[in-house]
Design a protein around this motif. Sequence first.
Motif, short mmCIF file in Angstrom:
data_model
loop_
_atom_site.label_atom_id
_atom_site.label_comp_id
_atom_site.label_asym_id
_atom_site.label_seq_id
_atom_site.Cartn_x
_atom_site.Cartn_y
_atom_site.Cartn_z
N LYS A 32 0.83 -1.21 0.00
CA LYS A 32 0.00 0.00 0.00
C LYS A 32 0.86 1.26 0.00
CE LYS A 32 -2.07 -1.21 3.85
NZ LYS A 32 -1.41 -2.52 4.06
N SER A 33 1.82 1.30 0.91
CA SER A 33 2.65 2.50 1.03
C SER A 33 3.53 2.68 -0.20
CB SER A 33 3.54 2.42 2.27
OG SER A 33 2.72 2.26 3.42
N LYS A 34 4.08 1.58 -0.70
CA LYS A 34 4.96 1.67 -1.88
C LYS A 34 4.18 2.18 -3.09
CE LYS A 34 8.86 0.32 -0.18
NZ LYS A 34 9.48 1.48 0.44
N TRP A 73 -4.99 8.56 2.52
CA TRP A 73 -4.79 8.02 3.88
C TRP A 73 -4.19 6.63 3.77
CZ3 TRP A 73 -7.76 9.71 8.62
CH2 TRP A 73 -8.23 11.03 8.47
N ASP A 74 -3.14 6.42 4.52
CA ASP A 74 -2.47 5.13 4.49
C ASP A 74 -2.19 4.71 5.93
OD1 ASP A 74 -0.91 2.91 3.73
OD2 ASP A 74 0.92 4.12 3.66
N THR A 75 -2.47 3.44 6.23
CA THR A 75 -2.15 2.97 7.58
C THR A 75 -0.87 2.16 7.55
OG1 THR A 75 -3.49 1.05 7.15
CG2 THR A 75 -4.47 2.77 8.51
N ALA A 76 -0.26 2.04 8.66
CA ALA A 76 0.99 1.28 8.73
C ALA A 76 0.92 0.25 9.85
CB ALA A 76 2.15 2.22 8.98
MG LIG Z 1 2.45 0.78 4.82
#
Ligand SMILES: [Mg+2]
Length: 220
Positions: A32-34, A73-76
Amino acid sequence: MDVRGISDLDLEKYDADEQVKIICLGDSAVGKSKLMERFLMDGYRPQQLSTYALTLYKYTTTINGQTVLVDFWDTAGQERFRSMHPSYYHKAHACVMVFDVQRKITYKNLPNWYKELREYRPEIPCVVVANKIDADIKVTQKSFNFAKKQGLPFYFVSAADGTNVVKVFKDAIQMALSYKKNSSDFMDEVMRELENFDLERKEESSDKEEETQQGKPDSA
Ligand SMILES: [Mg+2]
Ligand SMILES: Nc1nc2c(ncn2[C@@H]2O[C@H](COP(=O)(O)OP(=O)(O)OP(=O)(O)O)[C@@H](O)[C@H]2O)c(=O)[nH]1
């Protein structure tokens, strides 16, 4: 200050005509983050707020002559499937749902994510993304029927080499915008009313708190 107030300030600050919120869902390590980083690499990234649980990317773009401010919005650090906090879904206009083509379990978990999304946002556009096709291009011949069954757009992508990444996010922004503009959907209206009602009540109670807590340091 309430949530609406903050949004209005954002619109002024970025000189934007419209603002949409797009959320990203999927198991840990699906990319997701990438994917977001890959998309935002070429774009203008005015601000990036990071906390332990959440990254908020602000992105501006021009669509049909309008400046649109997009909040991604991105969760980690979700080790496995876990429910998201309701505020993550709050007022989202579109969703990008991601799985990892190399790990079947991340595909199997899509219905869980989708179910939760629909509990909070019954009508918003959602796209399904099969990430990491660079690792084995043959996977694009496999069929992943979840998206088709739900009538959702589906993309094979790679955050590593960039395949389809811009397309996914541009499409999601378009869908978010048209959802925001055209949504006359009844539940949404009801939710808006309830939110406003709730905010007003909160304002009232926080006014009271301020009165009693004056002089104390802000712990938020
Ligand atoms: Mg992430
Ligand atoms: N081969 C390949 N690896 C990828 C791709 N996208 C992400 N990865 C790798 O997958 C791992 C996880 O990527 P992240 O973007 O951190 O995953 P995430 O979904 O944000 O994970 P959480 O933040 O834990 O929810 C990293 O090691 C990435 O380098 C891709 O398109 N191809």
